[in-house]
Scaffold this motif. Structure first.
Motif, PDB file in Angstrom:
ATOM      1  N   ASN A   1       0.173 103.743  75.759  1.00 29.97           N
ATOM      2  CA  ASN A   1       0.568 104.427  74.541  1.00 29.97           C
ATOM      3  C   ASN A   1       1.408 103.473  73.713  1.00 29.97           C
ATOM      4  N   LEU A   2       0.876 103.031  72.593  1.00 33.03           N
ATOM      5  CA  LEU A   2       1.591 102.050  71.773  1.00 33.03           C
ATOM      6  C   LEU A   2       1.850 102.657  70.401  1.00 33.03           C
ATOM      7  N   ASP A   3       2.976 102.295  69.799  1.00 32.49           N
ATOM      8  CA  ASP A   3       3.257 102.914  68.503  1.00 32.49           C
ATOM      9  C   ASP A   3       2.490 102.220  67.374  1.00 32.49           C
ATOM     10  N   GLU A   4       2.544 102.875  66.224  1.00 29.67           N
ATOM     11  CA  GLU A   4       1.699 102.462  65.098  1.00 29.67           C
ATOM     12  C   GLU A   4       1.947 101.021  64.642  1.00 29.67           C
ATOM     13  N   THR A   5       3.202 100.583  64.722  1.00 29.99           N
ATOM     14  CA  THR A   5       3.465  99.211  64.248  1.00 29.99           C
ATOM     15  C   THR A   5       2.793  98.193  65.178  1.00 29.99           C
ATOM     16  N   ILE A   6       2.756  98.511  66.462  1.00 34.03           N
ATOM     17  CA  ILE A   6       2.080  97.598  67.403  1.00 34.03           C
ATOM     18  C   ILE A   6       0.564  97.651  67.177  1.00 34.03           C
ATOM     19  N   LEU A   7       0.070  98.844  66.923  1.00 32.31           N
ATOM     20  CA  LEU A   7      -1.369  98.961  66.635  1.00 32.31           C
ATOM     21  C   LEU A   7      -1.735  98.193  65.359  1.00 32.31           C
ATOM     22  N   ASP A   8      -0.818  98.178  64.391  1.00 32.67           N
ATOM     23  CA  ASP A   8      -1.054  97.381  63.168  1.00 32.67           C
ATOM     24  C   ASP A   8      -1.250  95.913  63.539  1.00 32.67           C
ATOM     25  N   ILE A   9      -0.364  95.418  64.390  1.00 33.03           N
ATOM     26  CA  ILE A   9      -0.435  94.004  64.785  1.00 33.03           C
ATOM     27  C   ILE A   9      -1.757  93.728  65.504  1.00 33.03           C
ATOM     28  N   ILE A  10      -2.111  94.610  66.431  1.00 36.30           N
ATOM     29  CA  ILE A  10      -3.347  94.397  67.202  1.00 36.30           C
ATOM     30  C   ILE A  10      -4.564  94.392  66.266  1.00 36.30           C
ATOM     31  N   GLU A  11      -4.564  95.317  65.344  1.00 36.58           N
ATOM     32  CA  GLU A  11      -5.693  95.378  64.409  1.00 36.58           C
ATOM     33  C   GLU A  11      -5.789  94.083  63.590  1.00 36.58           C
ATOM     34  N   GLN A  12      -4.653  93.616  63.121  1.00 37.77           N
ATOM     35  CA  GLN A  12      -4.667  92.377  62.312  1.00 37.77           C
ATOM     36  C   GLN A  12      -5.083  91.167  63.146  1.00 37.77           C
ATOM     37  N   GLU A  13      -4.485  91.037  64.309  1.00 35.83           N
ATOM     38  CA  GLU A  13      -4.714  89.842  65.125  1.00 35.83           C
ATOM     39  C   GLU A  13      -6.126  89.750  65.692  1.00 35.83           C
TER      40      GLU A  13
ATOM     41  N   ILE B   1      -8.031  92.122  85.117  1.00 36.87           N
ATOM     42  CA  ILE B   1      -9.036  92.418  84.095  1.00 36.87           C
ATOM     43  C   ILE B   1     -10.112  91.353  84.240  1.00 36.87           C
ATOM     44  N   LEU B   2     -11.343  91.788  84.442  1.00 30.08           N
ATOM     45  CA  LEU B   2     -12.445  90.880  84.757  1.00 30.08           C
ATOM     46  C   LEU B   2     -13.557  91.037  83.724  1.00 30.08           C
ATOM     47  N   LYS B   3     -14.425  90.043  83.685  1.00 31.65           N
ATOM     48  CA  LYS B   3     -15.535  90.060  82.724  1.00 31.65           C
ATOM     49  C   LYS B   3     -16.860  89.813  83.441  1.00 31.65           C
ATOM     50  N   THR B   4     -17.906  90.497  82.988  1.00 32.66           N
ATOM     51  CA  THR B   4     -19.246  90.199  83.499  1.00 32.66           C
ATOM     52  C   THR B   4     -20.293  90.466  82.424  1.00 32.66           C
TER      53      THR B   4
ATOM     54  N   ILE C   1      -8.832  92.357  72.253  1.00 31.21           N
ATOM     55  CA  ILE C   1      -8.272  93.698  72.009  1.00 31.21           C
ATOM     56  C   ILE C   1      -7.606  94.220  73.289  1.00 31.21           C
ATOM     57  N   VAL C   2      -8.306  94.106  74.409  1.00 28.58           N
ATOM     58  CA  VAL C   2      -7.765  94.590  75.683  1.00 28.58           C
ATOM     59  C   VAL C   2      -6.492  93.825  76.051  1.00 28.58           C
ATOM     60  N   ASP C   3      -6.528  92.509  75.874  1.00 28.96           N
ATOM     61  CA  ASP C   3      -5.343  91.727  76.242  1.00 28.96           C
ATOM     62  C   ASP C   3      -4.165  92.069  75.333  1.00 28.96           C
ATOM     63  N   MET C   4      -4.431  92.253  74.054  1.00 28.50           N
ATOM     64  CA  MET C   4      -3.331  92.600  73.137  1.00 28.50           C
ATOM     65  C   MET C   4      -2.723  93.951  73.503  1.00 28.50           C
TER      66      MET C   4
ATOM     67  N   ILE D   1     -14.641  94.326  82.045  1.00 23.16           N
ATOM     68  CA  ILE D   1     -15.219  94.269  80.699  1.00 23.16           C
ATOM     69  C   ILE D   1     -16.654  93.792  80.847  1.00 23.16           C
ATOM     70  N   CYS D   2     -17.566  94.613  80.368  1.00 27.02           N
ATOM     71  CA  CYS D   2     -18.966  94.304  80.596  1.00 27.02           C
ATOM     72  C   CYS D   2     -19.749  94.355  79.289  1.00 27.02           C
ATOM     73  N   THR D   3     -20.579  93.354  79.089  1.00 30.71           N
ATOM     74  CA  THR D   3     -21.392  93.276  77.872  1.00 30.71           C
ATOM     75  C   THR D   3     -22.681  92.527  78.167  1.00 30.71           C
ATOM     76  N   TYR D   4     -23.686  92.750  77.339  1.00 31.80           N
ATOM     77  CA  TYR D   4     -24.803  91.824  77.241  1.00 31.80           C
ATOM     78  C   TYR D   4     -24.270  90.659  76.391  1.00 31.80           C
ATOM     79  N   PRO D   5     -24.700  89.409  76.671  1.00 32.59           N
ATOM     80  CA  PRO D   5     -24.150  88.286  75.893  1.00 32.59           C
ATOM     81  C   PRO D   5     -24.263  88.508  74.378  1.00 32.59           C
ATOM     82  N   LYS D   6     -23.273  88.009  73.681  1.00 32.96           N
ATOM     83  CA  LYS D   6     -23.207  88.022  72.218  1.00 32.96           C
ATOM     84  C   LYS D   6     -23.034  89.413  71.593  1.00 32.96           C
ATOM     85  N   SER D   7     -22.417  90.293  72.359  1.00 27.98           N
ATOM     86  CA  SER D   7     -22.218  91.660  71.868  1.00 27.98           C
ATOM     87  C   SER D   7     -20.781  91.943  71.440  1.00 27.98           C
ATOM     88  N   GLY D   8     -19.940  90.909  71.451  1.00 24.97           N
ATOM     89  CA  GLY D   8     -18.541  91.127  71.079  1.00 24.97           C
ATOM     90  C   GLY D   8     -17.604  91.064  72.274  1.00 24.97           C
TER      91      GLY D   8
END
Ligand code: A3P
Length: 295
Positions: free
Chosen positions: A214-226, A104-107, A57-60, A43-50
């Motif tokens: 591949n996750l079903d819609e109910t799981i995607l609902d949870i991920i979106e909410q959380e 899963i790594l971050k930089t 999201i990835v972990d969920m 997972i790569c970002t410039y700082p403060k980009s989310g």
């Protein structure tokens, strides 16, 4: 003013003319020797980009929407941060080396500073980019409260320093352009903060497909909410509330600050905006990469 530090404040050093925390610079040998593996996800970002947002999201997705599993530890310990080096904690490299695959790594590193083994591996990358005006504002407030970086100085000074790349991790412009270009050579899912904000479901599905899940819609609902800003602001595993006040003083500015697109309008003067836009045009000339400053 850039390198001046308060008594407790960390200082910046330089690698190849890019500013980085001194502790990272001091550990540079270990970082450069780090071995990526083909089944890593970076997972790569410039700082403060989310970063924290996409990490959650990835972990969920990885945990198939299991909220309890995602609460196994704070988000900044779930995914080793490669260039992190602040004793007495183990370094990011030590943490990554101790982690079973698939990792899963971050930089936050720009492409040219990645350990050479990165270019020999075929690991996947998720890059999240955020429009520079909001990124600058978020970074400014972060530097006000985080002892891991120097004091930001006045907003006027910070505005100039950000445009000139005189902040930790260097120039935002070079960072996003470098990773955009790397897309030609590598498997990179290039996402935008503004798109996730606009339609989280659509972007979560992109991430899921990219991760080969591949996750079903109910799981995607949870991920979106959380992974909504409101939920993550309340969640002690994502809001950094467990970080001691001596390191992050969230009474100055919360880590989960506003989480919106367009807060720059509350900070930029008309003159600053004009100056920024002119400079932006020059620095971003010739790239096909475009940003939305509002949605
Ligand atoms: P603001 O300071 O503009 O509020 P990073 O994790 O890379 O340090 O990025 C932090 C920024 O992402 C902060 O921006 C933070 O509020 C925002 N953020 C974190 N989680 C978010 C979420 N779930 N939705 C929207 N923005 C989020």
């Amino acid at each position: 003013p850039l390198l001046s530090e308060g008594k407790k404040r960390a200082s910046l050093g330089e690698v190849e003319r890019i500013f980085l925390p001194s502790t990272t610079v001091n550990n540079w040998d270990q970082i450069q020797k780090f071995r990526f593996k083909d089944d890593d996800l970076l997972i790569c970002t410039y700082p403060k980009s989310g970063t924290t947002w996409i990490q959650e999201i990835v972990d969920m997705i990885e945990q198939k929407g299991d909220v309890e599993k995602c609460r196994r530890s704070v988000i900044h310990h779930r995914h080793p941060f490669i260039e992190w080096a602040r004793s007495p904690q183990p370094t990011g490299v030590d943490q990554a080396n101790a982690m079973p695959s698939p990792r899963i790594l971050k930089t936050h590193l720009p492409t040219q500073l990645l350990p050479p083994s990165f270019w020999e591996s075929t690991c996947k990358i998720i890059y999240v980019a955020r429009n520079p005006k909001d990124c600058m504002v978020s970074y400014y407030h972060f530097q006000r409260m985080s002892q891991t970086l120097p004091e930001p100085g006045t907003w006027e000074d910070y505005f100039e320093n950000f445009m000139n790349g005189k902040v930790s991790c260097g120039s935002w412009y070079d960072h996003v352009k470098g990773w955009w270009k790397a897309k030609d050579k590598r498997q990179i899912l290039f996402l935008f903060y503004e798109d996730i904000k606009e339609n989280p479901r659509r972007e979560i599905q992109k991430v899921m497909k990219f991760m080969g899940k591949n996750l079903d819609e109910t799981i995607l609902d949870i991920i979106e909410q959380e992974t909504s800003f409101e939920k993550m602001k309340e969640n002690p595993m994502t809001n950094r509330s467990t970080v001691p006040k001596t390191i992050m003083d969230q009474s100055i500015s919360p880590f989960m600050r506003k989480g919106i697109v367009g807060d720059w309008k509350n900070h930029f003067t008309v003159a600053q905006n004009e100056k920024f836009n002119n400079d932006y045009k020059k620095k971003m000339e010739g790239t096909s990469l475009t940003f939305r400053m509002e949605i």
